[in-house]
Design a protein around this motif. Structure first.
Motif, PDB file in Angstrom:
ATOM      1  N   ARG A 154       0.819  -1.216   0.000  1.00 17.65           N
ATOM      2  CA  ARG A 154       0.000   0.000   0.000  1.00 17.65           C
ATOM      3  C   ARG A 154       0.853   1.266   0.000  1.00 17.65           C
ATOM      4  O   ARG A 154       0.514   2.257  -0.654  1.00 17.65           O
ATOM      5  CB  ARG A 154      -0.909  -0.001   1.227  1.00 17.65           C
ATOM      6  CG  ARG A 154      -2.168  -0.836   1.060  1.00 17.65           C
ATOM      7  CD  ARG A 154      -2.935  -0.851   2.360  1.00 17.65           C
ATOM      8  NE  ARG A 154      -4.314  -1.206   2.150  1.00 17.65           N
ATOM      9  CZ  ARG A 154      -5.132  -1.581   3.111  1.00 17.65           C
ATOM     10  NH1 ARG A 154      -4.676  -1.654   4.359  1.00 17.65           N
ATOM     11  NH2 ARG A 154      -6.383  -1.889   2.867  1.00 17.65           N
ATOM     12  N   ASN A 181      -0.202   3.441  -3.401  1.00 21.39           N
ATOM     13  CA  ASN A 181      -1.265   3.905  -2.515  1.00 21.39           C
ATOM     14  C   ASN A 181      -2.652   3.842  -3.154  1.00 21.39           C
ATOM     15  O   ASN A 181      -2.872   4.323  -4.269  1.00 21.39           O
ATOM     16  CB  ASN A 181      -0.968   5.345  -2.084  1.00 21.39           C
ATOM     17  CG  ASN A 181      -1.984   5.866  -1.108  1.00 21.39           C
ATOM     18  OD1 ASN A 181      -2.407   5.153  -0.209  1.00 21.39           O
ATOM     19  ND2 ASN A 181      -2.393   7.111  -1.283  1.00 21.39           N
ATOM     20  N   GLN A 225      -7.669  -2.403  -0.926  1.00 22.90           N
ATOM     21  CA  GLN A 225      -8.628  -1.884   0.050  1.00 22.90           C
ATOM     22  C   GLN A 225      -8.951  -2.938   1.097  1.00 22.90           C
ATOM     23  O   GLN A 225      -9.031  -4.123   0.787  1.00 22.90           O
ATOM     24  CB  GLN A 225      -9.906  -1.454  -0.674  1.00 22.90           C
ATOM     25  CG  GLN A 225      -9.659  -0.425  -1.767  1.00 22.90           C
ATOM     26  CD  GLN A 225     -10.755  -0.399  -2.821  1.00 22.90           C
ATOM     27  OE1 GLN A 225     -11.724  -1.138  -2.736  1.00 22.90           O
ATOM     28  NE2 GLN A 225     -10.580   0.453  -3.809  1.00 22.90           N
ATOM     29  N   TYR A 266      -9.314  -8.437   2.093  1.00 25.44           N
ATOM     30  CA  TYR A 266      -8.812  -7.395   1.203  1.00 25.44           C
ATOM     31  C   TYR A 266      -9.315  -7.591  -0.222  1.00 25.44           C
ATOM     32  O   TYR A 266      -9.655  -8.700  -0.631  1.00 25.44           O
ATOM     33  CB  TYR A 266      -7.272  -7.414   1.174  1.00 25.44           C
ATOM     34  CG  TYR A 266      -6.623  -7.129   2.498  1.00 25.44           C
ATOM     35  CD1 TYR A 266      -6.454  -5.815   2.940  1.00 25.44           C
ATOM     36  CD2 TYR A 266      -6.165  -8.161   3.314  1.00 25.44           C
ATOM     37  CE1 TYR A 266      -5.843  -5.546   4.157  1.00 25.44           C
ATOM     38  CE2 TYR A 266      -5.560  -7.903   4.534  1.00 25.44           C
ATOM     39  CZ  TYR A 266      -5.398  -6.585   4.948  1.00 25.44           C
ATOM     40  OH  TYR A 266      -4.799  -6.322   6.143  1.00 25.44           O
TER      41      TYR A 266
END
Length: 224
Positions: A201, A205, A209, A216
């Motif tokens: 992440r 970025n 999620q 996830y």
């Protein structure tokens, strides 16, 4: 013949590991401190680095950071530290896996084999690049680009990203990710998944999620 660099300042333990791995068919080099480890890594280009946490000259954490800048080595941290925070620190600086002393030679062999499998290129030679807005994933060459810039991932980080991105918006539990990526749940803690995903992440970025209570998923929003 796969190359293993053993970085361990306990001479007796280093000799035991060296003898065992040579018997398993690996080419082995041993470094007793952090500086020599970096010199040997540059010289022999190892496939796997067994890296002790506590070392003379440079700590295992510093060596791990520098190794990640040098090449895509598979790195397994070896330490007497069993606390979860220490494990997360080790994974956070780029280690692919973690072993706590005392460990069995059988466990060590299993972890090396598991990591080598995660580092193996797919058999197919056709390159189909997955594109998700600014993110591009190349499953054959194992390369990831974000907005044209290449992103350096560890073998484990790449395997997780490749697995999740193959099924966008599908939710996977930690156990499902663990089973696919590591293939050996009995020696890997499910919390390891969280540590690796946290690292991914930070590098890309927004694409992975959290679905609270489930796991996830890989998703693309309008910002990408």
């Amino acid at each position: 013949m796969k190359k293993v660099l053993v970085v361990e300042d306990e001479t007796k333990l280093a000799m035991i590991i060296d003898e065992f791995l040579k018997g398993e068919g690996y080419e082995v080099e041993v470094a007793e401190d952090g500086l020599k480890a970096l010199q040997l890594a540059a010289k022999i280009n190892p496939d796997i680095v067994l890296l002790d946490w506590m070392l003379p000259e440079l700590s295992g954490i510093e060596v791990c950071r520098k190794l990640r800048e040098m090449g895509p080595y598979g790195i397994i941290m070896i330490t007497a530290k069993a606390e979860e925070t220490d494990k997360i620190i080790g994974l956070g600086v780029g280690a692919d896996d973690y072993m706590v002393k005392p460990f069995s030679l059988r466990e060590m062999s299993a972890r090396i084999q598991s990591l080598l499998r995660r580092m193996t290129l797919p058999e197919t030679t056709s390159e189909t690049i997955r594109s998700f807005g600014l993110l591009e994933i190349s499953p054959v060459s194992l390369r990831v680009r974000l907005d044209g810039k290449e992103i350096m991932l560890t073998p484990t980080e790449y395997k997780i990203l490749e697995f999740l991105s193959a099924s966008p918006n599908q939710v996977f539990s930690r156990e499902q990710i663990l089973q696919h990526v590591f293939n050996d749940e009995e020696i890997i803690d499910v919390r390891t998944v969280d540590a690796h995903i946290s690292k991914v992440r930070k590098k890309i970025n927004g694409f992975i999620q959290t679905v609270y209570g489930f796991g996830y998923r890989f998703g693309v929003n309008d910002e990408h």
